[in-house]
Write a protein that holds these residues in place. Sequence first.
Motif, short mmCIF file in Angstrom:
data_model
loop_
_atom_site.label_atom_id
_atom_site.label_comp_id
_atom_site.label_asym_id
_atom_site.label_seq_id
_atom_site.Cartn_x
_atom_site.Cartn_y
_atom_site.Cartn_z
N MET A 247 101.70 28.06 19.75
CA MET A 247 101.53 29.37 20.39
C MET A 247 100.18 29.47 21.08
SD MET A 247 104.26 31.32 19.90
CE MET A 247 104.14 33.03 19.43
N GLN A 248 99.16 28.85 20.51
CA GLN A 248 97.85 28.86 21.15
C GLN A 248 97.87 28.06 22.45
OE1 GLN A 248 94.89 30.51 20.25
NE2 GLN A 248 96.34 31.62 18.98
N LEU A 249 98.58 26.93 22.45
CA LEU A 249 98.69 26.15 23.68
C LEU A 249 99.44 26.94 24.76
CD1 LEU A 249 99.52 22.62 22.21
CD2 LEU A 249 97.32 23.45 23.04
N LEU A 250 100.50 27.65 24.37
CA LEU A 250 101.20 28.50 25.31
C LEU A 250 100.24 29.52 25.93
CD1 LEU A 250 104.63 30.23 24.79
CD2 LEU A 250 102.68 31.54 25.57
N CYS A 251 99.40 30.10 25.10
CA CYS A 251 98.45 31.10 25.60
C CYS A 251 97.50 30.52 26.64
CB CYS A 251 97.65 31.69 24.45
SG CYS A 251 98.58 32.79 23.37
N LEU A 252 97.01 29.30 26.42
CA LEU A 252 96.08 28.69 27.36
C LEU A 252 96.75 28.42 28.70
CD1 LEU A 252 94.26 26.20 24.97
CD2 LEU A 252 93.31 28.28 25.98
N VAL A 253 98.03 28.06 28.68
CA VAL A 253 98.75 27.82 29.93
C VAL A 253 99.04 29.12 30.66
CG1 VAL A 253 100.91 26.96 30.93
CG2 VAL A 253 99.77 25.67 29.11
N ALA A 254 99.40 30.16 29.93
CA ALA A 254 99.93 31.38 30.55
C ALA A 254 98.89 32.46 30.78
CB ALA A 254 101.06 31.94 29.67
N MET A 255 97.72 32.39 30.19
CA MET A 255 96.76 33.49 30.25
C MET A 255 96.22 33.71 31.67
SD MET A 255 93.46 31.70 28.44
CE MET A 255 92.18 32.81 29.03
N ARG A 269 92.42 37.72 26.72
CA ARG A 269 93.47 37.25 27.63
C ARG A 269 94.59 36.56 26.86
NH1 ARG A 269 90.25 39.75 29.53
NH2 ARG A 269 91.81 41.21 28.76
N LYS A 270 94.26 35.87 25.78
CA LYS A 270 95.31 35.26 24.95
C LYS A 270 96.18 36.34 24.31
CE LYS A 270 92.94 31.01 23.52
NZ LYS A 270 92.45 30.28 22.33
N LEU A 271 95.54 37.40 23.83
CA LEU A 271 96.32 38.48 23.22
C LEU A 271 97.26 39.11 24.22
CD1 LEU A 271 96.92 40.29 20.79
CD2 LEU A 271 95.04 41.78 21.55
N ASP A 272 96.83 39.21 25.49
CA ASP A 272 97.70 39.75 26.52
C ASP A 272 99.00 38.94 26.62
OD1 ASP A 272 95.81 41.65 27.12
OD2 ASP A 272 95.01 40.60 28.87
N VAL A 273 98.88 37.61 26.53
CA VAL A 273 100.06 36.75 26.60
C VAL A 273 100.97 37.01 25.40
CG1 VAL A 273 100.90 34.37 26.60
CG2 VAL A 273 98.88 34.98 27.95
N LEU A 274 100.39 36.99 24.21
CA LEU A 274 101.19 37.19 23.00
C LEU A 274 101.87 38.56 23.00
CD1 LEU A 274 98.68 35.63 20.45
CD2 LEU A 274 100.90 34.67 21.11
N SER A 275 101.17 39.56 23.53
CA SER A 275 101.75 40.91 23.57
C SER A 275 102.89 40.99 24.58
CB SER A 275 100.66 41.92 23.92
OG SER A 275 99.62 41.91 22.95
N ALA A 276 102.87 40.09 25.59
CA ALA A 276 103.90 40.11 26.62
C ALA A 276 105.11 39.25 26.28
CB ALA A 276 103.30 39.65 27.96
N LEU A 277 105.07 38.52 25.18
CA LEU A 277 106.21 37.69 24.82
C LEU A 277 107.44 38.56 24.54
CD1 LEU A 277 104.57 35.00 22.51
CD2 LEU A 277 105.50 34.65 24.80
N ARG A 278 108.53 38.15 25.13
CA ARG A 278 109.78 38.91 24.97
C ARG A 278 110.24 38.86 23.51
NH1 ARG A 278 114.36 37.05 28.97
NH2 ARG A 278 112.65 37.66 30.41
N PRO A 279 110.48 40.00 22.88
CA PRO A 279 110.91 39.99 21.48
C PRO A 279 112.24 39.26 21.31
CG PRO A 279 110.20 42.18 22.14
CD PRO A 279 110.29 41.37 23.40
N TRP A 332 104.11 39.84 35.49
CA TRP A 332 104.34 39.53 36.90
C TRP A 332 104.20 38.04 37.18
CZ3 TRP A 332 102.93 43.21 41.41
CH2 TRP A 332 103.50 44.46 41.17
N ARG A 333 103.31 37.36 36.48
CA ARG A 333 103.09 35.94 36.77
C ARG A 333 104.25 35.07 36.27
NH1 ARG A 333 98.47 32.53 37.63
NH2 ARG A 333 97.09 34.34 37.42
N TRP A 334 104.82 35.39 35.12
CA TRP A 334 105.72 34.46 34.45
C TRP A 334 107.13 34.98 34.23
CZ3 TRP A 334 103.95 29.84 34.64
CH2 TRP A 334 102.58 29.59 34.54
N GLN A 335 107.49 36.11 34.80
CA GLN A 335 108.80 36.69 34.50
C GLN A 335 109.93 35.67 34.69
OE1 GLN A 335 108.92 39.87 33.40
NE2 GLN A 335 111.08 39.56 32.90
#
Length: 504
Positions: A247-255, A269-279, A332-335
Amino acid sequence: MEIRSPNPDTVFVLFGAGGDLSRRLIVPALFNLHLDGQLPARFRLLAVDRQDNQAATLAQSYRQGVADFSRRGAPAADVWTEFATRIDYQRMDVTDPAAFTALGQRLSAKAVPATDRIFYMATPPSLFAPIARGLGAAGLARDPACSRIVVEKPLGHDLRSFREINAVLGEQFTEKQLYRIDHFLGKETVQNILAMRFANPIFEPVWDRRYIDHVVVTVAETLGVEHRGAFYERAGALRDMVQNHLMQLLCLVAMEPPVAYDADNIRGRKLDVLSALRPITREQVPQCAVRGQYADGWINGARVPAYRHEPEVNPQSNTETYAAVRLFVDNWRWQDVPFYLRTGKRLTAAVWEISIRFRDVPHRAFPASAGLNTQPVRLVIQMQPEQGIVLKFMAKEPGSALRLRPVDMRFSYREAFNMPSPEAYETLLHDVMTGDATLFMRADQVEAAWRVLMPVLEAWADNPPDDFPNYAAGTWGPESAEALVAADGNSWLTPTLPPEAPAG
């Protein structure tokens, strides 16, 4: 970003000093920092354990640990002797509150007023709470500027237990004093993901849903559970690897780009990614996650046993040794760009990498005979066994006929810098001593990661697998993992292996 130096007067209190983690990783890292002149001038290591021991005896055990596990091998006698003078030992039962009063008295007796105190919990998570409470009751957590505490994973078994552990830690220490360590984040190639993305303007324009088709994060191991059977029975691949490392690696790619390279910006910025993960709902788990367990098979020419035949493992165990999940970052970046995370033991090769697969060309001007789509264009960030970046693209073969084939453009850290990279623990321990929390996990990050994966854990617990073991050792995992990505019209991209590694 302000670069701080360690406080010259620093005492490193190592709870669980007689354990495997201390001997294999922590002390070798401290010794390498000593060799590099990066330890504080008046650094002391106070080793704490419940066994009867002497500083000299423990130092001898540590010396063997350095010889066995340090990247530099066996230490020279004179250099080790110099380091060993920094080691003290205190026998202590951490479940006895009175023992912390004695610890505080010992620390105060040998300290100058502004001494930094670092409390490292290389212990089972069950001891986190009594140690934190004992330190707080003895007044050892009182000064946020001088006291820091480091905790290892696993940070709980699920969301509820993490909250319980975090509540106890938070009662005694402020968030700025807490360093939740994830050794993946200390690896040079992991840190360089940010450098690659944000120091080079050629990547940012194509780093989004318009040009990237999907992302694959692979952490594959050839090893089994080794001597950790009892631990792994309680954890499993999803808890042990996906919830934190992947999950941390995902954050570095997507942040998104940080405003500044500092702890608050990076972690925000990492928290922004985790908060945007689709439930993921319980009903969606079969379409979003798969699990596996290795049977016997062959690894590097040797026969290896099934997981259920490993020491300290239940012969009817339903613990997963392979886990793969499909996640979406709803912004918007990764939808609608799938992120596939997979990890497993006893797989074909030991390889850690992130593979960014770019979209196909919008119009195929070349004839099918040219071979345009024999391999997708992708950017591969390698972390193990190679450390580097590979851009895979199409080029014309020499000759008059139009024939395309995939080629690699490679960057190797080893070849480019011609110097060994520090081990992850060296980087992270130095950051603790300088008070730099950039590479450490904040409480809200850990909680967000647990929250995303809890439906998977709960669904798996309520529906035991009926096909375990479902992949042979030496393969790339169960067939259900292929079906996971095939549902999106994709397939797992073969990891980029060095020439001498098995291709599978």
